[in-house]
Scaffold this active site. Structure first.
Site, PDB file in Angstrom:
ATOM      1  N   ARG A  88       0.808  -1.218   0.000  1.00 55.71           N
ATOM      2  CA  ARG A  88       0.000   0.000   0.000  1.00 55.71           C
ATOM      3  C   ARG A  88       0.840   1.267   0.000  1.00 55.71           C
ATOM      4  O   ARG A  88       0.280   2.363   0.037  1.00 55.71           O
ATOM      5  CB  ARG A  88      -0.835   0.022   1.283  1.00 55.71           C
ATOM      6  CG  ARG A  88      -2.269  -0.367   1.085  1.00 55.71           C
ATOM      7  CD  ARG A  88      -2.855  -0.354   2.463  1.00 55.71           C
ATOM      8  NE  ARG A  88      -4.236  -0.098   2.471  1.00 55.71           N
ATOM      9  CZ  ARG A  88      -5.155  -1.062   2.617  1.00 55.71           C
ATOM     10  NH1 ARG A  88      -4.795  -2.313   2.668  1.00 55.71           N
ATOM     11  NH2 ARG A  88      -6.399  -0.748   2.697  1.00 55.71           N
ATOM     12  N   ARG A 162     -18.048  -2.511  10.193  1.00 50.72           N
ATOM     13  CA  ARG A 162     -16.665  -2.191  10.563  1.00 50.72           C
ATOM     14  C   ARG A 162     -16.575  -0.778  11.126  1.00 50.72           C
ATOM     15  O   ARG A 162     -17.198   0.136  10.601  1.00 50.72           O
ATOM     16  CB  ARG A 162     -15.766  -2.316   9.328  1.00 50.72           C
ATOM     17  CG  ARG A 162     -15.208  -3.706   9.162  1.00 50.72           C
ATOM     18  CD  ARG A 162     -14.484  -3.919   7.862  1.00 50.72           C
ATOM     19  NE  ARG A 162     -13.477  -2.935   7.526  1.00 50.72           N
ATOM     20  CZ  ARG A 162     -12.681  -3.029   6.463  1.00 50.72           C
ATOM     21  NH1 ARG A 162     -12.778  -4.084   5.661  1.00 50.72           N
ATOM     22  NH2 ARG A 162     -11.795  -2.100   6.189  1.00 50.72           N
ATOM     23  N   ARG A 173      -9.899   7.535   4.522  1.00 51.92           N
ATOM     24  CA  ARG A 173      -9.196   6.393   3.904  1.00 51.92           C
ATOM     25  C   ARG A 173      -8.999   6.630   2.408  1.00 51.92           C
ATOM     26  O   ARG A 173      -7.976   6.248   1.843  1.00 51.92           O
ATOM     27  CB  ARG A 173      -9.978   5.098   4.142  1.00 51.92           C
ATOM     28  CG  ARG A 173      -9.847   4.589   5.578  1.00 51.92           C
ATOM     29  CD  ARG A 173     -10.898   3.572   5.918  1.00 51.92           C
ATOM     30  NE  ARG A 173     -10.800   2.350   5.158  1.00 51.92           N
ATOM     31  CZ  ARG A 173     -11.801   1.474   5.012  1.00 51.92           C
ATOM     32  NH1 ARG A 173     -12.963   1.699   5.581  1.00 51.92           N
ATOM     33  NH2 ARG A 173     -11.626   0.389   4.310  1.00 51.92           N
TER      34      ARG A 173
HETATM   35  P1  AP5 Z   1      -8.494  -3.290   4.476  1.00 44.76           P
HETATM   36  O1  AP5 Z   1      -9.393  -4.208   5.177  1.00 44.76           O
HETATM   37  O2  AP5 Z   1      -7.519  -3.845   3.495  1.00 44.76           O
HETATM   38  O3  AP5 Z   1      -9.380  -2.163   3.826  1.00 44.76           O
HETATM   39  P2  AP5 Z   1      -9.382  -1.523   2.368  1.00 44.76           P
HETATM   40  O4  AP5 Z   1      -8.268  -1.723   1.434  1.00 44.76           O
HETATM   41  O5  AP5 Z   1      -9.630  -0.136   2.707  1.00 44.76           O
HETATM   42  O6  AP5 Z   1     -10.414  -2.334   1.636  1.00 44.76           O
HETATM   43  P3  AP5 Z   1     -11.766  -2.810   2.100  1.00 44.76           P
HETATM   44  O7  AP5 Z   1     -11.672  -4.093   2.846  1.00 44.76           O
HETATM   45  O8  AP5 Z   1     -12.465  -1.683   2.823  1.00 44.76           O
HETATM   46  O9  AP5 Z   1     -12.525  -2.977   0.706  1.00 44.76           O
HETATM   47  P4  AP5 Z   1     -12.328  -3.996  -0.492  1.00 44.76           P
HETATM   48  O10 AP5 Z   1     -11.682  -3.328  -1.645  1.00 44.76           O
HETATM   49  O11 AP5 Z   1     -11.759  -5.301  -0.033  1.00 44.76           O
HETATM   50  O12 AP5 Z   1     -13.873  -4.156  -0.859  1.00 44.76           O
HETATM   51  P5  AP5 Z   1     -14.921  -5.298  -0.426  1.00 44.76           P
HETATM   52  O13 AP5 Z   1     -14.754  -6.482  -1.305  1.00 44.76           O
HETATM   53  O14 AP5 Z   1     -14.891  -5.491   1.045  1.00 44.76           O
HETATM   54  O15 AP5 Z   1      -7.643  -2.421   5.515  1.00 44.76           O
HETATM   55  C1  AP5 Z   1      -8.235  -1.870   6.676  1.00 44.76           C
HETATM   56  C2  AP5 Z   1      -7.177  -1.069   7.418  1.00 44.76           C
HETATM   57  O16 AP5 Z   1      -6.083  -1.928   7.810  1.00 44.76           O
HETATM   58  C3  AP5 Z   1      -6.497   0.054   6.633  1.00 44.76           C
HETATM   59  O17 AP5 Z   1      -7.263   1.257   6.641  1.00 44.76           O
HETATM   60  C4  AP5 Z   1      -5.177   0.196   7.371  1.00 44.76           C
HETATM   61  O18 AP5 Z   1      -5.332   0.865   8.595  1.00 44.76           O
HETATM   62  C5  AP5 Z   1      -4.827  -1.249   7.694  1.00 44.76           C
HETATM   63  N1  AP5 Z   1      -4.024  -1.902   6.640  1.00 44.76           N
HETATM   64  C6  AP5 Z   1      -4.390  -2.975   5.880  1.00 44.76           C
HETATM   65  N2  AP5 Z   1      -3.405  -3.289   5.024  1.00 44.76           N
HETATM   66  C7  AP5 Z   1      -2.408  -2.411   5.250  1.00 44.76           C
HETATM   67  C8  AP5 Z   1      -1.117  -2.206   4.657  1.00 44.76           C
HETATM   68  N3  AP5 Z   1      -0.674  -2.988   3.651  1.00 44.76           N
HETATM   69  N4  AP5 Z   1      -0.353  -1.191   5.130  1.00 44.76           N
HETATM   70  C9  AP5 Z   1      -0.773  -0.409   6.143  1.00 44.76           C
HETATM   71  N5  AP5 Z   1      -1.981  -0.524   6.741  1.00 44.76           N
HETATM   72  C10 AP5 Z   1      -2.786  -1.523   6.288  1.00 44.76           C
HETATM   73  O19 AP5 Z   1     -16.279  -4.572  -0.863  1.00 44.76           O
HETATM   74  C11 AP5 Z   1     -16.746  -3.419  -0.188  1.00 44.76           C
HETATM   75  C12 AP5 Z   1     -18.278  -3.459  -0.168  1.00 44.76           C
HETATM   76  O20 AP5 Z   1     -18.774  -3.300  -1.492  1.00 44.76           O
HETATM   77  C13 AP5 Z   1     -18.884  -4.792   0.339  1.00 44.76           C
HETATM   78  O21 AP5 Z   1     -20.058  -4.517   1.027  1.00 44.76           O
HETATM   79  C14 AP5 Z   1     -19.169  -5.592  -0.952  1.00 44.76           C
HETATM   80  O22 AP5 Z   1     -20.241  -6.492  -0.774  1.00 44.76           O
HETATM   81  C15 AP5 Z   1     -19.521  -4.460  -1.914  1.00 44.76           C
HETATM   82  N6  AP5 Z   1     -19.111  -4.725  -3.299  1.00 44.76           N
HETATM   83  C16 AP5 Z   1     -18.025  -5.435  -3.731  1.00 44.76           C
HETATM   84  N7  AP5 Z   1     -17.952  -5.410  -5.069  1.00 44.76           N
HETATM   85  C17 AP5 Z   1     -19.005  -4.645  -5.489  1.00 44.76           C
HETATM   86  C18 AP5 Z   1     -19.459  -4.223  -6.789  1.00 44.76           C
HETATM   87  N8  AP5 Z   1     -18.807  -4.597  -7.912  1.00 44.76           N
HETATM   88  N9  AP5 Z   1     -20.562  -3.449  -6.849  1.00 44.76           N
HETATM   89  C19 AP5 Z   1     -21.226  -3.054  -5.725  1.00 44.76           C
HETATM   90  N10 AP5 Z   1     -20.838  -3.418  -4.477  1.00 44.76           N
HETATM   91  C20 AP5 Z   1     -19.741  -4.196  -4.361  1.00 44.76           C
END
Ligand code: AP5
Length: 218
Positions: A88, A162, A173
């Protein structure tokens, strides 16, 4: 096959990684899931990470790189893996490159899932998470809703929201993504590994685009 999934928070990295690991038997390694687990278990890593996560800040590189190094050293990734949410930052991308080169592991592609910021804020308001198996749902998206309201399809656990899905934290974010994570898109472009996918369509269409890009039969 070894893949890196990039993209803004809520772009569907976790959703697509779960679908692809089911289909191909790849290990799905989500740093967000690993960190949430560590926070829940109150490990030393979890205690250090919690404050950053609640504010929507990135956890310091050294903590995350150590976590990934342990996974690579464990040898459990040899079946092929998807890194979801790592790297990231540019230092994380450089550390990953060194770790994989040292371990003799090659990687195939870095897939970036692109979604407009406004669509993300709306999406995140509907996300629900299973605290037991980490399955993700969305109460506003057809095809992503749980079969029984408020319950996980896999284990019946009560779904949760969450802490970092509050609108003000999501907005922060997104800004962290644009300043600290977006530069690694260019990093992988320069390495000729980058594939960009329009992820602002329904999850099944995104999955089909992904399969096309990695040349896997539907
Ligand atoms: P993390 O859990 O990795 O959060 P993120 O990258 O912000 O991603 P999300 O999990 O929020 O979303 P996603 O892209 O996986 O989408 P999802 O499939 O869930 O990280 C959380 C925290 O941890 C960070 O803020 C940081 O503090 C820390 N961290 C983690 N890794 C780190 C690193 N490498 N370095 C430093 N800190 C780190 O989908 C989202 C929603 O949308 C769901 O409800 C889903 O059902 C829906 N959805 C999915 N696809 C679609 C679509 N095509 N259309 C409509 N809705 C959809």
């Amino acid at each position: 096959m070894n893949l890196i999934f990039l993209g803004p928070p809520g772009s569907g990295k976790g959703t697509q990684a779960a679908k692809l690991s089911d289909k191909l038997g790849l290990i799905h390694l989500s740093t967000g899931d690993l960190l949430r687990e560590a926070v829940k278990d109150r490990t030393e890593l979890g205690k250090q990470a919690q404050e950053f996560m609640q504010k929507g800040e990135l956890v310091p590189d050294a903590l995350i790189v150590g976590l990934i190094q342990d996974k690579i050293n464990s040898g459990k990734l040899s079946k092929g893996f998807i890194l979801d949410g790592f790297p990231r930052t540019i230092p994380q991308a450089e550390s990953l490159k060194s770790m994989l080169v040292e371990s003799g592991v090659t990687w195939d592609k870095a897939i970036c899932f692109n979604v407009d910021d406004n669509a993300i804020v709306t999406r995140m308001a509907g996300r629900r998470l299973c605290p037991t198996c980490q399955a993700t749902y969305n109460v506003n998206v057809a095809g992503a809703m749980p079969k029984v309201e408020g319950k996980c399809d896999n284990d019946g656990a009560a779904l949760t929201i969450r802490d970092d899905d509050k609108e003000e934290v999501v907005t922060h974010r997104l800004s962290v993504y644009h300043t600290q994570t977006k530069p690694i898109v260019d990093f992988y472009k320069q390495e000729s590994l980058l594939v960009e996918i329009d992820a602002d369509t329904n999850p099944d269409d995104v999955f089909n685009s992904l399969l096309d890009e990695i040349q896997v039969a539907k």
